[in-house]
Design a protein around this motif. Sequence first.
Motif, PDB file in Angstrom:
ATOM      1  N   UNK A  83       0.939  -1.282  -0.169  1.00 46.83           N
ATOM      2  CA  UNK A  83      -0.076  -0.035  -0.121  1.00 46.83           C
ATOM      3  C   UNK A  83       0.836   1.549  -0.016  1.00 46.83           C
ATOM      4  N   UNK A  84       0.997   1.944  -1.081  1.00 48.25           N
ATOM      5  CA  UNK A  84       1.929   3.070  -1.304  1.00 48.25           C
ATOM      6  C   UNK A  84       1.434   4.339  -0.537  1.00 48.25           C
ATOM      7  N   UNK A  85       0.038   4.296  -0.496  1.00 44.82           N
ATOM      8  CA  UNK A  85      -0.416   5.529   0.100  1.00 44.82           C
ATOM      9  C   UNK A  85      -0.171   5.880   1.587  1.00 44.82           C
ATOM     10  N   UNK A  86      -0.175   6.977   2.053  1.00 51.90           N
ATOM     11  CA  UNK A  86       0.087   7.422   3.446  1.00 51.90           C
ATOM     12  C   UNK A  86      -1.186   7.189   4.269  1.00 51.90           C
ATOM     13  N   UNK A  87      -2.295   6.732   3.605  1.00 50.46           N
ATOM     14  CA  UNK A  87      -3.658   6.539   4.216  1.00 50.46           C
ATOM     15  C   UNK A  87      -3.276   4.865   4.928  1.00 50.46           C
ATOM     16  N   UNK A  88      -2.401   4.117   4.512  1.00 46.40           N
ATOM     17  CA  UNK A  88      -2.037   3.036   5.302  1.00 46.40           C
ATOM     18  C   UNK A  88      -1.286   3.354   6.652  1.00 46.40           C
ATOM     19  N   UNK A  89      -0.582   4.559   6.473  1.00 46.49           N
ATOM     20  CA  UNK A  89       0.196   4.797   7.935  1.00 46.49           C
ATOM     21  C   UNK A  89      -0.609   5.464   8.692  1.00 46.49           C
ATOM     22  N   UNK A 146      14.864   4.285  16.050  1.00 45.82           N
ATOM     23  CA  UNK A 146      16.382   4.175  15.818  1.00 45.82           C
ATOM     24  C   UNK A 146      16.746   3.035  14.707  1.00 45.82           C
ATOM     25  N   UNK A 147      15.742   2.318  14.184  1.00 45.82           N
ATOM     26  CA  UNK A 147      16.203   1.533  13.149  1.00 45.82           C
ATOM     27  C   UNK A 147      16.266   2.345  11.808  1.00 45.82           C
ATOM     28  N   UNK A 148      17.263   1.821  10.759  1.00 45.84           N
ATOM     29  CA  UNK A 148      17.553   2.541   9.575  1.00 45.84           C
ATOM     30  C   UNK A 148      16.893   2.072   8.575  1.00 45.84           C
ATOM     31  N   UNK A 149      15.951   1.100   8.650  1.00 47.43           N
ATOM     32  CA  UNK A 149      15.158   0.817   7.412  1.00 47.43           C
ATOM     33  C   UNK A 149      14.024   1.612   7.100  1.00 47.43           C
ATOM     34  N   UNK A 150      13.564   2.658   8.044  1.00 47.01           N
ATOM     35  CA  UNK A 150      12.446   3.426   8.103  1.00 47.01           C
ATOM     36  C   UNK A 150      12.832   4.340   6.681  1.00 47.01           C
ATOM     37  N   UNK A 151      11.852   4.658   5.757  1.00 49.68           N
ATOM     38  CA  UNK A 151      11.693   5.551   4.731  1.00 49.68           C
ATOM     39  C   UNK A 151      10.840   6.618   4.752  1.00 49.68           C
ATOM     40  N   UNK A 152       9.838   6.674   5.578  1.00 53.79           N
ATOM     41  CA  UNK A 152       8.807   7.751   5.231  1.00 53.79           C
ATOM     42  C   UNK A 152       8.335   8.166   7.015  1.00 53.79           C
ATOM     43  N   UNK A 153       6.947   7.931   6.921  1.00 52.46           N
ATOM     44  CA  UNK A 153       6.372   8.118   8.360  1.00 52.46           C
ATOM     45  C   UNK A 153       6.851   7.432   9.509  1.00 52.46           C
TER      46      UNK A 153
END
Length: 490
Positions: A139-145, A291-298
Amino acid sequence: MAKKADKTRARLPRGFVDRHASDIRTVEEMCAKIREVYERYGFDPVETPIFEYTDALGKFLPDQDRPNEGVFSVQDDDEQWLSLRYDLTAPLARHVAENFNDIQLPYRTYRAGYVFRNEKPGPGRFRQFMQFDADTVGAPSVAADAEMCMMMADVMEALGIARGDYVIRVNNRKVLDGVMEAIGVTDEAQKLTVLRAIDKLDKFGPEGVKLLLGEGRWDGGKEGEGDFTKGAGLDEENAQIVLNYVGGKADQLDNETFQAGASELAQIENLCRAAGYDESRINIDPSVVRGLEYYTGPVFEAELTAEIPNEKGEIVRFGSVGGGGRYDGLVSRFRGQPVPATGFSIGVSRLATALKNLGKLGQDAVLPPVLVTVMDGDTEAMAKYQQFTQTLRNAGIRAEMYQGNWKKFGNQLKYADRRGSPLAIIQGADERANGEVQIKDLIEGKKLSAEIESNEEWREARVAQMTVKEGELVETVRKMLAAQTGGAAR
């Protein structure tokens, strides 16, 4: 004379704990409530193994030759490295990539399980602990976040945490990357050090974080006190720019990365407000990093804001009990194509401790079993005792038949006392001949139980007990248990 064989010393590995009945039941009660919310949002369960091939854990590998720093690793018989999972997210990414053609996207799933960290243990810091995650992949939309944030707010309330006693705090890594772009930080390792420094804001405060953004910080607060943590190496001006941003004092930046992140945060805020979640429940907060580096957005965190007593009775702020964010690159590592994903992880043990101290868990404790005592050891009597035990179990009442040395009756009562048994079922030869059974209320008769040493004394005392027909056993036991628990027996 023969030398006595050496005994193996019983010892628990550092950073691990044994869990007992009350802890297990408390966690199960909590997880059932979390699961109910996840299911209501349309998420389904999945389970992955505790071991993964080490290369699947990706960025948790500081040493490719012997990858055992941060994770527990072993080699299998074909010399491939395996590691105990560090979290539940990387295994999910592997699972999705491996089964990509069979999975319906968006893939909405939840799972609970233990994760392992090969790190120095300390107070409240363990090498094995449980997480309970929910994720949406594809789900690419920030609606999922936004949905993740709303679902976590609902979880907090399903667990009995009142509004005003929790908040879901939200930020965006793109915004943070935009800040670092503005101060000229491009090295990935330096970026991560900056992020991890900001993540310590609640723990060390602005001055401590400023040290970590600069040359570094001594654990004791002064030079030479404790261990030294090397900093990000920012000069004072740039360190202050970062601090101004996380403190909400900085102006909007005009670089593209910052603006993209700010736009996504505005969309999340709009969706949450439209669904009825005001800023007291879901709040945009520039100090949230993760702290984890794999986060890319929200990125988001669930924080308990209430003052809660700890085990020592001291009033503390528990702070973060869960967090997560968007990690669009994890599945892509395996697929070589963009696969968006977002998720949330609850720290089960930490949250359970907070809820227990708030009186929100463990209130409906499972009663200890009714004890069916053994007065005679002959075949006919033992068969009768077993029949009573099974009759109670079949009626949904916890029950056990005494399994120790039955000849000293006082030991049976002491055993029942240690177990916390509410009732004891007693039948001697006379009662058996009359088709009767004795039921002793152990709560009321507890004071005298340790003084009774023989069957004769017991028959004379008859403390807090009643005689009923065998056919009335279940009904009478139910009534007595209900009277002890105010009708809440189970």
